[in-house]
Design an enzyme around this catalytic site. Structure first.
Site, mmCIF file in Angstrom:
data_model
loop_
_atom_site.group_PDB
_atom_site.id
_atom_site.type_symbol
_atom_site.label_atom_id
_atom_site.label_comp_id
_atom_site.label_asym_id
_atom_site.label_seq_id
_atom_site.Cartn_x
_atom_site.Cartn_y
_atom_site.Cartn_z
ATOM 1 N N ASP A 65 0.836 -1.195 0.000
ATOM 2 C CA ASP A 65 0.000 0.000 0.000
ATOM 3 C C ASP A 65 0.877 1.252 0.000
ATOM 4 O O ASP A 65 1.486 1.585 1.020
ATOM 5 C CB ASP A 65 -0.910 -0.005 1.228
ATOM 6 C CG ASP A 65 -1.874 1.170 1.256
ATOM 7 O OD1 ASP A 65 -2.042 1.819 0.208
ATOM 8 O OD2 ASP A 65 -2.456 1.426 2.326
ATOM 9 N N ASP A 67 -1.917 5.291 -5.725
ATOM 10 C CA ASP A 67 -2.123 4.446 -4.547
ATOM 11 C C ASP A 67 -2.280 2.989 -4.952
ATOM 12 O O ASP A 67 -3.306 2.592 -5.499
ATOM 13 C CB ASP A 67 -3.361 4.921 -3.788
ATOM 14 C CG ASP A 67 -3.614 4.124 -2.517
ATOM 15 O OD1 ASP A 67 -2.724 3.358 -2.102
ATOM 16 O OD2 ASP A 67 -4.704 4.276 -1.934
#
Length: 415
Positions: free
Chosen positions: A52, A266
């Site tokens: 992440d 992201d």
């Protein structure tokens, strides 16, 4: 001062390049995330954690965790970290310097015997909480053509004591999340501060076959055009200047919804989220030449339809144009995803961000080459990092696999 300068020069010669194997994919109808395998503690144990770039800490589920999944629908074995079982584990108290890495300054109400605690709330409302420990993080140093040797360093990470929301579900359960954000608390920042690695990483995510490449170190090949990161932002934000849908060009001013903060890159987000005005314009233009489509909504969120022809022949290319003349071309089979295996039912993989954020704020999030080459700071050698798929029985993907995801991004962090 002379000794510290000597140490800095020495550390500069010892910086390693690392290879993190990847699994998973970005298909909303499938895994919908990417993960890697890390080893923690002594003796070392394996943990599968989601990759992440939108968050800042590494955490794994710990022994005695409340509401933590014990099995996974991804076909991997879950492990629980136990600091008592590792000879190198060190519990971090709130008054220790390691806690200051996470929380600058003194924590309110801190007493010497209190643990350094953490709590993170993610965009979907899921939460994780627990306490920080320091232990050995094992990694693979790139030494040659798809070759690695073991290395390690000490890092502070979260010991998960309680999970909620999607993090407690077994469907896509993992052992935790590894954040590659810009904060000092990330594993990347900690290893860089210790002189173990360069604070630079590259990733190439394969949305078609799964897995991909994630490498820490200076990118040498392929040669890429680049767009600057917007400074003083908590995430990796870039300036998106316009969007082309076929022959239609949508110019984005800095006053346009969400674009004053740029677009967020992201890896932990499955879909692309666009501000309301941009999303509606793009969808209207994409569907304008297919007036006979019967549009319906699936799972109360996806715009879907049946289309028997070749999806790339019936819908336009979309081009995202970023600062410094960087363009990203997206084909219909990349911004739509098939609903089922027959590829006659399709859904749009982009969402209206104004409908998704809990406060209704507009925001742009862009979620989701066969090999790359990275330069070793110690020897100057250029080494090849191949693609992996931890979801497959063959962990190293053939060099002919197709790049299907939207972004190949190289980030060099100077903070």
């Amino acid at each position: 001062m002379e000794l510290r300068a000597h140490d800095r020069r020495r550390h500069g010669r010892l910086l390693a390049t690392l290879d993190l194997p990847l699994g998973g994919n970005g298909q909303p109808s499938d895994t919908g995330l990417y993960f890697t395998k890390v080893q923690l503690g002594n003796p070392a144990m394996d943990y599968h954690v989601q990759v992440d770039t939108g968050s800042d800490i590494l955490w794994v589920n710990c022994a005695g965790c409340d509401n933590c999944p014990k099995k996974s629908g991804l076909g991997i074995s879950l492990n629980f970290y136990d600091p008592k079982s590792s000879s190198t584990a060190n519990l971090i108290n709130c008054d220790e310097k390691q806690c200051a890495i996470i929380y600058p300054g003194t924590l309110s109400g801190c007493m010497s015997d209190m643990a350094c605690q953490y709590e993170v709330t993610y965009g979907d409302g899921s939460t994780t909480s627990g306490y920080f420990v320091e232990d050995t993080f094992h990694f693979n140093k790139v030494t040659g053509l798809n070759q690695t040797t073991p290395g390690n360093g000490s890092v502070v990470f979260g010991c998960g004591a309680k999970q909620s929301g999607q993090l407690s579900s077994t469907d896509e359960a993992l052992d935790g999340i590894i954040g590659f954000g810009q904060a000092n608390s990330s594993v990347l920042s900690q290893l860089a501060a210790a002189g173990k690695v360069q604070k630079s990483f590259s990733h190439c995510l394969d949305n078609e076959k799964g897995g991909g490449i994630f490498a820490i170190g200076q990118l040498v090949e392929p040669k890429l055009n680049s767009t600057p990161i917007i400074p003083n932002q908590p995430h990796y934000n870039v300036v998106m200047k316009s969007v082309e849908v076929g022959s239609h060009v949508l110019e984005l001013s800095t006053n346009s919804s969400g674009t004053d903060r740029g677009a967020v890159i992201d890896s932990g987000t499955t879909l692309a989220y666009l501000p309301d005005d941009i999303y509606n314009t793009i969808v209207d233009k994409v569907l304008s030449n297919q007036t006979e489509l019967k549009i319906h909504t699936v799972d109360d969120q996806f715009t879907c339809f049946e289309y028997p022809g070749k999806i790339d022949d019936g819908f336009p290319l979309i081009i995202f144009n970023f600062a410094d003349s960087l363009s990203l071309t997206i084909h219909p089979h990349e911004y739509f995803f098939p609903l089922g295996e027959d590829e006659t039912k399709w859904c749009l993989g982009w969402m209206n961000s104004g409908m998704q954020t809990r406060d209704g704020t507009d925001i742009t999030i862009l979620g989701g080459s066969s090999s790359i080459k990275v330069k070793d700071k110690d020897s100057g050698a250029v080494n090849t990092v191949g693609a992996h798929d931890l979801s497959s029985s063959n962990s190293l993907i053939s060099s002919t696999f197709l790049l299907a995801l939207l972004v190949l991004i190289n980030l060099h962090l100077t903070r």
